[in-house]
Design a protein around this motif. Sequence first.
Motif, PDB file in Angstrom:
ATOM      1  N   LEU A   2       1.064  -1.352   0.390  1.00  0.00           N
ATOM      2  CA  LEU A   2       0.053   0.081  -0.194  1.00  0.00           C
ATOM      3  C   LEU A   2       0.517   1.342  -0.095  1.00  0.00           C
ATOM      4  O   LEU A   2       2.083   1.261   0.263  1.00  0.00           O
ATOM      5  N   PRO A   3       0.707   1.708  -0.672  1.00  0.00           N
ATOM      6  CA  PRO A   3       1.101   3.354  -0.107  1.00  0.00           C
ATOM      7  C   PRO A   3       1.458   4.067   0.724  1.00  0.00           C
ATOM      8  O   PRO A   3       0.325   3.823   1.422  1.00  0.00           O
ATOM      9  N   VAL A   4       1.534   4.865   1.293  1.00  0.00           N
ATOM     10  CA  VAL A   4       2.056   5.481   2.568  1.00  0.00           C
ATOM     11  C   VAL A   4       1.980   6.859   2.451  1.00  0.00           C
ATOM     12  O   VAL A   4       3.337   7.239   1.123  1.00  0.00           O
ATOM     13  N   THR A   5       1.601   7.402   2.360  1.00  0.00           N
ATOM     14  CA  THR A   5       1.610   9.290   2.906  1.00  0.00           C
ATOM     15  C   THR A   5       2.037   9.952   3.362  1.00  0.00           C
ATOM     16  O   THR A   5       1.439  10.005   4.367  1.00  0.00           O
ATOM     17  N   SER A   6       3.264  10.802   3.913  1.00  0.00           N
ATOM     18  CA  SER A   6       3.661  10.935   4.833  1.00  0.00           C
ATOM     19  C   SER A   6       2.879  12.178   5.623  1.00  0.00           C
ATOM     20  O   SER A   6       2.442  13.082   4.943  1.00  0.00           O
ATOM     21  N   ARG A   7       3.031  12.142   7.031  1.00  0.00           N
ATOM     22  CA  ARG A   7       2.709  13.054   7.724  1.00  0.00           C
ATOM     23  C   ARG A   7       3.477  14.349   7.301  1.00  0.00           C
ATOM     24  O   ARG A   7       3.097  15.009   8.222  1.00  0.00           O
ATOM     25  N   LEU A   8       5.058  13.492   7.349  1.00  0.00           N
ATOM     26  CA  LEU A   8       5.954  14.511   7.049  1.00  0.00           C
ATOM     27  C   LEU A   8       7.243  14.724   5.925  1.00  0.00           C
ATOM     28  O   LEU A   8       8.113  14.035   6.371  1.00  0.00           O
ATOM     29  N   PRO A   9       5.896  15.134   4.819  1.00  0.00           N
ATOM     30  CA  PRO A   9       7.239  14.557   3.537  1.00  0.00           C
ATOM     31  C   PRO A   9       8.467  15.141   3.474  1.00  0.00           C
ATOM     32  O   PRO A   9       9.391  15.437   2.856  1.00  0.00           O
ATOM     33  N   GLY A  10       8.888  16.574   4.312  1.00  0.00           N
ATOM     34  CA  GLY A  10      10.075  17.216   4.570  1.00  0.00           C
ATOM     35  C   GLY A  10      11.112  16.353   4.719  1.00  0.00           C
ATOM     36  O   GLY A  10      12.479  17.839   5.140  1.00  0.00           O
ATOM     37  N   SER A 102       4.366  17.177  23.782  1.00  0.00           N
ATOM     38  CA  SER A 102       2.807  17.233  24.293  1.00  0.00           C
ATOM     39  C   SER A 102       1.544  18.384  24.580  1.00  0.00           C
ATOM     40  O   SER A 102       0.580  18.347  24.059  1.00  0.00           O
ATOM     41  N   SER A 103       3.032  19.052  24.930  1.00  0.00           N
ATOM     42  CA  SER A 103       2.045  20.792  25.287  1.00  0.00           C
ATOM     43  C   SER A 103       1.678  21.561  23.705  1.00  0.00           C
ATOM     44  O   SER A 103       0.674  22.034  23.365  1.00  0.00           O
ATOM     45  N   ILE A 104       3.185  21.075  22.515  1.00  0.00           N
ATOM     46  CA  ILE A 104       2.241  21.644  21.003  1.00  0.00           C
ATOM     47  C   ILE A 104       1.283  20.886  21.026  1.00  0.00           C
ATOM     48  O   ILE A 104       0.562  21.720  20.472  1.00  0.00           O
ATOM     49  N   LEU A 105       0.989  19.470  20.922  1.00  0.00           N
ATOM     50  CA  LEU A 105      -0.131  19.179  20.562  1.00  0.00           C
ATOM     51  C   LEU A 105      -1.720  19.241  21.405  1.00  0.00           C
ATOM     52  O   LEU A 105      -2.617  19.411  20.529  1.00  0.00           O
ATOM     53  N   GLN A 125       9.383  22.524  14.651  1.00  0.00           N
ATOM     54  CA  GLN A 125       8.477  22.045  13.803  1.00  0.00           C
ATOM     55  C   GLN A 125       7.686  21.418  13.169  1.00  0.00           C
ATOM     56  O   GLN A 125       6.084  21.097  12.512  1.00  0.00           O
ATOM     57  N   PRO A 126       8.429  20.098  13.239  1.00  0.00           N
ATOM     58  CA  PRO A 126       7.596  18.591  13.078  1.00  0.00           C
ATOM     59  C   PRO A 126       6.574  18.677  13.730  1.00  0.00           C
ATOM     60  O   PRO A 126       5.503  17.969  13.420  1.00  0.00           O
ATOM     61  N   ILE A 127       6.153  19.429  15.462  1.00  0.00           N
ATOM     62  CA  ILE A 127       4.956  18.287  16.034  1.00  0.00           C
ATOM     63  C   ILE A 127       4.061  19.941  15.969  1.00  0.00           C
ATOM     64  O   ILE A 127       2.886  19.594  15.501  1.00  0.00           O
ATOM     65  N   ASP A 129       3.690  21.206  12.828  1.00  0.00           N
ATOM     66  CA  ASP A 129       2.789  19.690  11.666  1.00  0.00           C
ATOM     67  C   ASP A 129       2.316  19.116  11.593  1.00  0.00           C
ATOM     68  O   ASP A 129       1.018  19.243  11.398  1.00  0.00           O
ATOM     69  N   LEU A 130       2.108  18.953  12.538  1.00  0.00           N
ATOM     70  CA  LEU A 130       1.686  17.495  13.041  1.00  0.00           C
ATOM     71  C   LEU A 130       0.461  17.528  13.323  1.00  0.00           C
ATOM     72  O   LEU A 130      -1.148  17.089  13.822  1.00  0.00           O
ATOM     73  N   ALA A 131       0.378  18.852  14.032  1.00  0.00           N
ATOM     74  CA  ALA A 131      -0.766  19.495  15.191  1.00  0.00           C
ATOM     75  C   ALA A 131      -1.723  20.051  14.219  1.00  0.00           C
ATOM     76  O   ALA A 131      -2.551  20.745  14.601  1.00  0.00           O
ATOM     77  N   GLY A 132      -1.312  20.841  12.109  1.00  0.00           N
ATOM     78  CA  GLY A 132      -2.197  21.172  11.771  1.00  0.00           C
ATOM     79  C   GLY A 132      -2.128  22.334  11.890  1.00  0.00           C
ATOM     80  O   GLY A 132      -2.523  23.333  10.990  1.00  0.00           O
ATOM     81  N   GLY A 133      -0.952  23.130  12.425  1.00  0.00           N
ATOM     82  CA  GLY A 133      -0.491  24.597  12.854  1.00  0.00           C
ATOM     83  C   GLY A 133       0.636  24.686  11.697  1.00  0.00           C
ATOM     84  O   GLY A 133       0.366  24.119  11.108  1.00  0.00           O
TER      85      GLY A 133
END
Length: 383
Positions: A2-10, A102-105, A125-127, A129-133
């Motif tokens: 299955l192809p995986v779409t990265s949550r953190l492509p960069g 935990s704080s950023i999320l 930055q990655p967190i 990004d994961l938060a959608g911020g």
Amino acid sequence: MLPVTSRLPGVGTTIFTVMSQLALEYRAVNTGQGFPDFEPPRELCERVSYHLGAKHNQYAPMAGVMPLREAIAAKVMRLYGRATSPDTEITVMSGGTDALTSSILALLHPGEEAILLDPAYDSYQPIVDLAGGRAMRVPLARPGFGIDWERLAAALGPRTRLLMLNSPHNPTGACLSPADLDRLAALLRPTGAFVIADEVYEHMVFDGVPHASVNGHAELAARSVVVSSFGKTYHATGWKVGYAIAPPTLTAEVRKVHQYVTFATASVLQYAIADFMTAHPEWEAQLPGFYATKRNRLVELLRPSRFTLVPAESTYFQLVDYSAISALPDTEFSMDLIRKHGVVTIPVSPFCANPPVNERLVRLCFAKEDATLEEAARRLAGV
Ligand code: PMP
Ligand code: GLN
């Protein structure tokens, strides 16, 4: 497959891991990744052995064992005069990393903005990004790496939810002053921005200057999560024990995330650190002198080299300017140092969204035995 779409492509592998792997590969002197090459205090290690045999091998409470939370509260009162409730304001975390994540999320909602001051520690930055911020990257002022107040004021807006603050600062060793904290409090007063104050190097501020902690600034503390790490304080980066301090309403939200990120932190380590903190409240007081001596040694050893040094005010990092030696970008220059000279450093550009084109800086970690610093300097003298 299955192809995986990265949550953190960069994102690739962190610069610290890449450089430590190269250190092994090239048998280079590792003055790159920030960890001591000496051991934690023996008595602390003995308390770990003791608690392994004392039936402390099951889950700790989610927020941390009470003796450790009480010891943290006592320290924060002693050093910064802040009263904190171990019950509702202190959470033991699996390292500063867990506390930050935990704080950023917990605080940042999708579409909201988080301001990062560049150079910024790599995990922010990655967190975000994961938060959608949205990370708004604001460069620190050059020279000196203080806050560029005009640019910070310009970046603050109705969508700003978070300001990531790091003092003492990795990788530059710059520190905020009490006047900076006052100015920041005034700037944030009309905003809805929380602060995450990353103070993992709180006990490594040199030359008799006290650390200006957000814990000691009531107005800022009321909108902040303050993060620290026992990994730095006790020369035990591999233990991954840290903590977050925040007012009860913020703590409640941060704990909601922490309980699903790691749930709880290693029990024996928590009991051992609590014992050591209680028996040796004076431990932190010798760290500035201990690390300043190492910094001074490194500065002295590198004096005959072609690197230019601005002595670090804090942390266990020293930036060196190599513009008299090479015009290569910092990552390529670091690679050259490993391959041709057998010394690992950390380039500064991975900490920046838009690295200044003419900046020629790499970071050296001086949390090392004198013999390591001497060997690194001997090799760097030939560059
Ligand atoms: N923040 C900064 C600025 C750091 O340098 C580090 C790690 N060295 C951390 C957070 C993470 O701390 P820990 O290793 O306790 O997770
Ligand atoms: N914080 C350490 C440093 O700056 C590295 C931690 C890590 O490798 N994630 O070197």
